[in-house]
Enzyme design. Structure first.
Site, PDB file in Angstrom:
ATOM      1  CB  ALA A   1       7.862   7.458  10.333  1.00 14.52           C
ATOM      2  CD  GLN A   2      11.709  10.060   4.687  1.00 14.27           C
ATOM      3  OE1 GLN A   2      11.523  11.248   4.978  1.00 14.27           O
ATOM      4  NE2 GLN A   2      12.637   9.703   3.797  1.00 14.27           N
ATOM      5  CB  VAL A   3       6.733   4.814   3.759  1.00 11.55           C
ATOM      6  CG1 VAL A   3       6.692   3.394   3.187  1.00 11.55           C
ATOM      7  CG2 VAL A   3       6.035   4.847   5.112  1.00 11.55           C
TER       8      VAL A   3
ATOM      9  CE  LYS B   1       5.135   4.872   9.953  1.00  9.79           C
ATOM     10  NZ  LYS B   1       3.737   4.623  10.378  1.00  9.79           N
TER      11      LYS B   1
ATOM     12  CB  SER C   1       7.281  12.308   4.190  1.00  4.88           C
ATOM     13  OG  SER C   1       7.969  12.780   5.327  1.00  4.88           O
TER      14      SER C   1
ATOM     15  CG  ASP D   1      -3.478   8.873  12.322  1.00  8.80           C
ATOM     16  OD1 ASP D   1      -4.150   9.922  12.212  1.00  8.80           O
ATOM     17  OD2 ASP D   1      -2.272   8.815  12.053  1.00  8.80           O
TER      18      ASP D   1
END
Length: 357
Positions: free
Chosen positions: A104-106, A122, A100, A276
């Protein structure tokens, strides 16, 4: 909560009091509660042990993949809104997020098709767009106020409003997962035949791609942040024998060289850079972290398992491309530094600096 923490900074600098750990934990929690923009700033700060204490970087490093997660019900609702009933598309969706982040989270899932392909889903956090918009408005206001109230030459050099605008652009890019899907496909083309073979990227599963939800192939492996945390814990517990320490060092050297080579290929050849690449977005893929420690050696004599070791780059929502004049200036500066031409490097930096008196 951040302003009261400032009052505790003197206690944080008292190393044997137990306060440093409390301060760092409180700061991390404050950034989590502060929303996506502060979490992102904390993630970036965690990658600067050259500037901040290593213990603080370690504490902030938990923001890479341990941000507060939203409920599974929201993930199901988002999938239903974008593509239809989740049960028609997936055999199963893991109830607990495997990661997370700030926006967003996966979740791990299996596609409902004969091969039951393993995928990652995602999904943007609920309300993240409004939260980011409010944060960015506050950052713009703070930068403009600082520039107006502190009219110093150095403040013009820092160029706070432009820095905030750049940060705002990056944050907005992360809010569109269809853009991330396009970035992943472009990276896959760039690192195809002739590219750095030891680097992998997830592949979007079209048509399951939208602004709010992205379904992509699942990269086996472990995040670099998890690998490093486990190594630190083992070392602190005295569980690392000299042979294992040597094997870990050899494996980490392979990963460092391959990561650097991939980054330089992005910068120097493609002019399309993953912006990133903190440890939470770098995967150790392939041979397995533990088995890869059995070989050792360098890039030219790594041993069989280390040779199979690969890296994966995920979360490609943030990318950078330089305009041609900036790219050429960077290449000249990079070449000068690489050749040890210090005077030329200094001249190039001064020539392109806004303030250099």
């Amino acid at each position: 909560m951040l302003p009261p923490l400032v009052l505790l900074v003197p206690a944080w600098m008292w190393p044997d009091s137990g306060w440093p750990a409390r301060f760092e934990a409180a700061l991390r929690r404050s950034l989590e509660l502060g929303g996506p923009c502060l979490i992102k700033l904390g993630q970036w700060a965690s990658t600067r042990p050259d500037v901040l204490p290593r213990s603080l970087c370690h504490a902030l490093g938990q923001l890479h993949d341990r941000c507060p997660a939203h409920a599974l019900a929201h993930t199901h609702a988002a999938i239903a809104d974008e593509f239809g009933e989740p049960s028609d598309l997936f055999r199963s969706i893991a109830p607990t997020a495997i990661g997370s982040g700030c926006v967003a989270q996966v979740h791990e899932a299996r596609l409902r098709r004969p091969d039951g392909a393993r995928v990652a889903i995602k999904v943007l956090h609920p309300g993240v767009e409004a939260s980011v918009a409010a944060d960015l408005w506050l950052l713009h206001a703070a930068a403009a106020t600082a520039q107006a109230l502190l009219p110093l030459r150095g403040m013009r050099w820092l160029s706070l409003p432009e820095a905030v605008e750049t940060f705002s652009h990056f944050m907005r890019e992360q809010l569109d997962l269809s853009r991330e899907a396009a970035n992943l496909e472009r990276f896959a083309l760039n690192f195809g035949p002739g590219g750095e073979a030891a680097v992998r990227f997830p592949a979007p599963h079209r048509p399951l791609v939208s602004r709010r939800v992205l379904v992509e192939s699942y990269l086996e492996g472990e995040t670099l942040s998890s690998v490093l945390r486990r190594e630190e814990a083992e070392a602190a517990a005295g569980l690392v024998t000299p042979p294992r320490a040597a094997a870990l060092a050899a494996r980490n050297a392979v990963l460092a060289r391959r990561g650097l080579r991939a980054f330089l290929e992005m910068v120097l050849r493609h002019n399309f850079v993953h912006a990133d690449l903190h440890p939470g977005n770098v995967m150790v893929v392939g041979a397995g972290v533990e088995s890869s420690c059995e070989g050792g050696g360098g890039e030219g004599g790594e041993g069989g398992s280390a040779t199979e070791l690969q890296m994966g780059f995920v979360d490609a929502g943030l990318t950078v491309e330089l305009a041609e004049p900036d790219r050429l200036n960077f290449l000249r500066l990079f070449k000068a530094i690489g050749n040890g031409e210090g005077e030329l490097a200094a001249e190039l930096m001064l020539r392109n600096a806004r303030e250099h008196e």
